[in-house]
Motif scaffolding. Structure first.
Motif, PDB file in Angstrom:
ATOM      1  N   LYS A 187     -29.971  -3.284   1.766  1.00  0.00           N
ATOM      2  CA  LYS A 187     -30.420  -3.584   0.264  1.00  0.00           C
ATOM      3  C   LYS A 187     -31.867  -3.712   0.004  1.00  0.00           C
ATOM      4  O   LYS A 187     -32.421  -3.346  -0.963  1.00  0.00           O
ATOM      5  CB  LYS A 187     -29.645  -5.033   0.013  1.00  0.00           C
ATOM      6  N   ARG A 188     -32.490  -4.330   1.131  1.00  0.00           N
ATOM      7  CA  ARG A 188     -33.915  -4.271   0.857  1.00  0.00           C
ATOM      8  C   ARG A 188     -34.661  -3.058   0.877  1.00  0.00           C
ATOM      9  O   ARG A 188     -35.527  -2.795  -0.119  1.00  0.00           O
ATOM     10  CB  ARG A 188     -34.313  -5.094   1.966  1.00  0.00           C
ATOM     11  N   ILE A 189     -34.051  -1.985   1.708  1.00  0.00           N
ATOM     12  CA  ILE A 189     -34.678  -0.628   1.714  1.00  0.00           C
ATOM     13  C   ILE A 189     -34.200  -0.037   0.194  1.00  0.00           C
ATOM     14  O   ILE A 189     -35.326   0.470  -0.310  1.00  0.00           O
ATOM     15  CB  ILE A 189     -33.917   0.040   2.848  1.00  0.00           C
ATOM     16  N   ASN A 190     -33.207  -0.384  -0.364  1.00  0.00           N
ATOM     17  CA  ASN A 190     -32.881   0.335  -1.868  1.00  0.00           C
ATOM     18  C   ASN A 190     -33.800  -0.300  -2.863  1.00  0.00           C
ATOM     19  O   ASN A 190     -34.269   0.298  -3.604  1.00  0.00           O
ATOM     20  CB  ASN A 190     -31.508   0.057  -1.915  1.00  0.00           C
ATOM     21  N   ASP A 191     -33.873  -1.718  -2.425  1.00  0.00           N
ATOM     22  CA  ASP A 191     -34.949  -2.487  -3.626  1.00  0.00           C
ATOM     23  C   ASP A 191     -36.436  -1.907  -3.399  1.00  0.00           C
ATOM     24  O   ASP A 191     -36.899  -1.727  -4.491  1.00  0.00           O
ATOM     25  CB  ASP A 191     -34.656  -4.000  -3.556  1.00  0.00           C
ATOM     26  N   ASN A 192     -36.657  -1.928  -1.929  1.00  0.00           N
ATOM     27  CA  ASN A 192     -38.092  -1.538  -1.872  1.00  0.00           C
ATOM     28  C   ASN A 192     -38.532  -0.179  -1.981  1.00  0.00           C
ATOM     29  O   ASN A 192     -39.760   0.352  -2.666  1.00  0.00           O
ATOM     30  CB  ASN A 192     -38.874  -2.345  -0.813  1.00  0.00           C
ATOM     31  N   TRP A 193     -37.805   0.720  -1.536  1.00  0.00           N
ATOM     32  CA  TRP A 193     -38.100   1.935  -1.248  1.00  0.00           C
ATOM     33  C   TRP A 193     -37.235   3.023  -2.229  1.00  0.00           C
ATOM     34  O   TRP A 193     -37.609   4.032  -2.236  1.00  0.00           O
ATOM     35  CB  TRP A 193     -37.841   2.571   0.121  1.00  0.00           C
ATOM     36  N   GLY A 194     -36.164   2.371  -2.936  1.00  0.00           N
ATOM     37  CA  GLY A 194     -35.446   3.386  -3.729  1.00  0.00           C
ATOM     38  C   GLY A 194     -34.185   3.705  -3.083  1.00  0.00           C
ATOM     39  O   GLY A 194     -33.955   3.760  -1.856  1.00  0.00           O
ATOM     40  N   HIS A 195     -33.190   4.129  -4.002  1.00  0.00           N
ATOM     41  CA  HIS A 195     -31.737   4.315  -3.217  1.00  0.00           C
ATOM     42  C   HIS A 195     -31.886   5.850  -2.239  1.00  0.00           C
ATOM     43  O   HIS A 195     -30.905   5.946  -1.506  1.00  0.00           O
ATOM     44  CB  HIS A 195     -30.642   4.462  -4.338  1.00  0.00           C
ATOM     45  N   GLU A 196     -32.792   6.621  -2.811  1.00  0.00           N
ATOM     46  CA  GLU A 196     -32.763   7.713  -2.066  1.00  0.00           C
ATOM     47  C   GLU A 196     -33.210   7.564  -0.722  1.00  0.00           C
ATOM     48  O   GLU A 196     -32.990   7.963   0.308  1.00  0.00           O
ATOM     49  CB  GLU A 196     -33.729   8.822  -2.608  1.00  0.00           C
ATOM     50  N   ALA A 197     -34.110   6.646  -0.442  1.00  0.00           N
ATOM     51  CA  ALA A 197     -34.481   6.207   0.843  1.00  0.00           C
ATOM     52  C   ALA A 197     -33.275   5.432   1.820  1.00  0.00           C
ATOM     53  O   ALA A 197     -33.309   5.640   2.736  1.00  0.00           O
ATOM     54  CB  ALA A 197     -35.935   5.060   0.653  1.00  0.00           C
ATOM     55  N   GLY A 198     -32.713   4.464   0.689  1.00  0.00           N
ATOM     56  CA  GLY A 198     -31.485   4.046   1.485  1.00  0.00           C
ATOM     57  C   GLY A 198     -30.454   5.005   1.871  1.00  0.00           C
ATOM     58  O   GLY A 198     -29.793   5.058   3.072  1.00  0.00           O
ATOM     59  N   ASP A 199     -30.299   6.129   1.212  1.00  0.00           N
ATOM     60  CA  ASP A 199     -29.471   7.087   1.487  1.00  0.00           C
ATOM     61  C   ASP A 199     -30.010   7.887   2.896  1.00  0.00           C
ATOM     62  O   ASP A 199     -29.166   8.229   3.697  1.00  0.00           O
ATOM     63  CB  ASP A 199     -29.352   8.325   0.337  1.00  0.00           C
ATOM     64  N   ALA A 200     -31.504   7.954   2.882  1.00  0.00           N
ATOM     65  CA  ALA A 200     -31.852   8.649   3.843  1.00  0.00           C
ATOM     66  C   ALA A 200     -31.679   7.829   5.338  1.00  0.00           C
ATOM     67  O   ALA A 200     -31.309   8.543   6.322  1.00  0.00           O
ATOM     68  CB  ALA A 200     -33.389   8.779   3.637  1.00  0.00           C
ATOM     69  N   ALA A 201     -31.727   6.393   4.961  1.00  0.00           N
ATOM     70  CA  ALA A 201     -31.533   5.930   6.376  1.00  0.00           C
ATOM     71  C   ALA A 201     -30.041   5.807   6.666  1.00  0.00           C
ATOM     72  O   ALA A 201     -29.723   5.998   8.059  1.00  0.00           O
ATOM     73  CB  ALA A 201     -31.896   4.199   6.016  1.00  0.00           C
ATOM     74  N   VAL A 202     -29.147   5.811   5.549  1.00  0.00           N
ATOM     75  CA  VAL A 202     -27.741   6.034   6.243  1.00  0.00           C
ATOM     76  C   VAL A 202     -27.521   7.342   6.743  1.00  0.00           C
ATOM     77  O   VAL A 202     -26.814   7.376   7.840  1.00  0.00           O
ATOM     78  CB  VAL A 202     -26.864   5.645   5.003  1.00  0.00           C
ATOM     79  N   ALA A 203     -27.983   8.276   6.420  1.00  0.00           N
ATOM     80  CA  ALA A 203     -27.904   9.652   6.642  1.00  0.00           C
ATOM     81  C   ALA A 203     -28.302   9.990   8.329  1.00  0.00           C
ATOM     82  O   ALA A 203     -27.874  10.588   9.233  1.00  0.00           O
ATOM     83  CB  ALA A 203     -28.605  10.706   5.880  1.00  0.00           C
ATOM     84  N   ALA A 204     -29.678   9.223   8.234  1.00  0.00           N
ATOM     85  CA  ALA A 204     -30.280   9.430   9.484  1.00  0.00           C
ATOM     86  C   ALA A 204     -29.470   8.729  10.557  1.00  0.00           C
ATOM     87  O   ALA A 204     -29.340   9.061  11.844  1.00  0.00           O
ATOM     88  CB  ALA A 204     -31.678   8.900   9.588  1.00  0.00           C
ATOM     89  N   THR A 205     -29.076   7.757  10.239  1.00  0.00           N
ATOM     90  CA  THR A 205     -28.319   6.818  11.481  1.00  0.00           C
ATOM     91  C   THR A 205     -26.992   7.634  11.690  1.00  0.00           C
ATOM     92  O   THR A 205     -26.671   7.371  12.829  1.00  0.00           O
ATOM     93  CB  THR A 205     -27.751   5.287  10.548  1.00  0.00           C
ATOM     94  N   GLY A 206     -26.065   7.982  10.638  1.00  0.00           N
ATOM     95  CA  GLY A 206     -24.997   8.878  10.990  1.00  0.00           C
ATOM     96  C   GLY A 206     -25.205  10.041  11.973  1.00  0.00           C
ATOM     97  O   GLY A 206     -24.699  10.367  12.888  1.00  0.00           O
ATOM     98  N   ALA A 207     -26.478  10.464  11.771  1.00  0.00           N
ATOM     99  CA  ALA A 207     -26.725  11.741  12.527  1.00  0.00           C
ATOM    100  C   ALA A 207     -27.010  11.362  13.773  1.00  0.00           C
ATOM    101  O   ALA A 207     -26.734  12.062  14.734  1.00  0.00           O
ATOM    102  CB  ALA A 207     -27.936  12.415  11.792  1.00  0.00           C
ATOM    103  N   ARG A 208     -27.673  10.303  14.053  1.00  0.00           N
ATOM    104  CA  ARG A 208     -28.403   9.877  15.289  1.00  0.00           C
ATOM    105  C   ARG A 208     -26.985   9.573  16.093  1.00  0.00           C
ATOM    106  O   ARG A 208     -26.847   9.636  17.337  1.00  0.00           O
ATOM    107  CB  ARG A 208     -29.155   8.826  15.305  1.00  0.00           C
ATOM    108  N   LEU A 209     -25.760   8.735  15.433  1.00  0.00           N
ATOM    109  CA  LEU A 209     -24.972   8.415  16.089  1.00  0.00           C
ATOM    110  C   LEU A 209     -23.905   9.614  16.521  1.00  0.00           C
ATOM    111  O   LEU A 209     -23.391   9.529  17.496  1.00  0.00           O
ATOM    112  CB  LEU A 209     -23.878   7.420  15.019  1.00  0.00           C
ATOM    113  N   VAL A 210     -23.900  10.632  15.757  1.00  0.00           N
ATOM    114  CA  VAL A 210     -23.186  11.793  16.081  1.00  0.00           C
ATOM    115  C   VAL A 210     -23.683  12.442  17.335  1.00  0.00           C
ATOM    116  O   VAL A 210     -23.248  12.721  18.050  1.00  0.00           O
ATOM    117  CB  VAL A 210     -23.140  12.546  15.026  1.00  0.00           C
ATOM    118  N   ARG A 211     -25.089  12.595  17.220  1.00  0.00           N
ATOM    119  CA  ARG A 211     -25.790  13.132  18.443  1.00  0.00           C
ATOM    120  C   ARG A 211     -25.463  12.414  19.646  1.00  0.00           C
ATOM    121  O   ARG A 211     -25.315  12.928  20.841  1.00  0.00           O
ATOM    122  CB  ARG A 211     -27.279  13.343  18.275  1.00  0.00           C
TER     123      ARG A 211
END
Length: 228
Positions: free
Chosen positions: A77-101
């Motif tokens: 939520k802090r990421i979304n508030d401070n960096w914007g929802h696109e940044a929050g989506d980027a964090a989720v996407a990166a976390t998912g990709a790293r977990l898959v790897r």
């Protein structure tokens, strides 16, 4: 010559051959649709029912080699508030990709906005101590990988991820619910810490509400239950 060959092919065979092309195309469409319905497009992870189905299959095949982890993306939520929802989506996407790897041929699931899980296995050795050490190292590797900054259009963004792991061999269990419970409690115990949590026997006896650790969002008004 081609006319002669055509006359020797039964009409039914020609009809089946002609039908094979649209049937094959339909099969590819169904598989693609299944992937979209069973997966999360943002993180690349599976939805919970499909993750649990695959996780149970992995547990049946690999038994004590299995390592399951539960992950929470800290301060989303802090990421979304401070960096914007696109940044929050980027964090989720990166976390998912790293977990898959990290999971390799295992499976990764997303259960909520910031909650994911992954299951993999570590090839068994003759000495259980060696297996446990290798699993702990793999869990530490995951924590380090997930904590790397995420690239965004405005520059690298720091992320924090809490990780809890459960070893089927160490806990002496081979069912998904208890592995999930152990990993979840271990993750919560080391929330916001620089190291991952490692599930112990006591974690399997943690109170739960509707199958979720007490204190999880949405459980405050539910009826408590003791672990089986």
């Amino acid at each position: 010559m081609s006319v002669h060959l055509h006359s020797q092919i039964p009409q039914s065979a020609l009809m089946l051959t002609a039908a094979a092309i649209p049937i094959a195309g339909w099969a590819l469409h169904v598989r693609a649709l299944h992937r979209r319905l069973s997966g999360d497009s943002l993180s690349g992870a599976l939805r919970r029912p499909e993750f649990e189905r695959r996780a149970r299959r992995i547990i049946r095949r690999h038994h004590g080699e299995v390592l399951l982890c539960v992950v929470d993306l800290d301060y989303l939520k802090r990421i979304n508030d401070n960096w914007g929802h696109e940044a929050g989506d980027a964090a989720v996407a990166a976390t998912g990709a790293r977990l898959v790897r990290w999971a390799g041929d295992g499976a990764v699931g997303r259960f909520g906005g910031d909650e994911m899980a992954a299951i993999t296995w570590v090839p068994a050795a003759s000495d259980p101590t060696v297996v446990a050490r290798a699993q702990r190292q793999k869990l530490t590797e995951l924590k380090r990988m997930l904590s790397e900054p995420v690239d965004t259009p405005t520059g690298p963004m720091p992320v924090g991820v809490s990780v809890g792991g459960a070893s089927a061999l160490h806990l002496g269990v081979s069912d998904l619910p208890r592995l999930m419970r152990g990993a979840d409690v271990a993750m919560y115990r080391t929330k916001h810490q620089p190291f991952p949590g490692w599930a112990e026997q006591n974690d399997l006896r943690a109170r739960q509400v509707n199958g979720r650790r007490k204190g999880r969002p949405g459980t405050a008004l539910a009826v408590e239950s003791q672990p089986a």
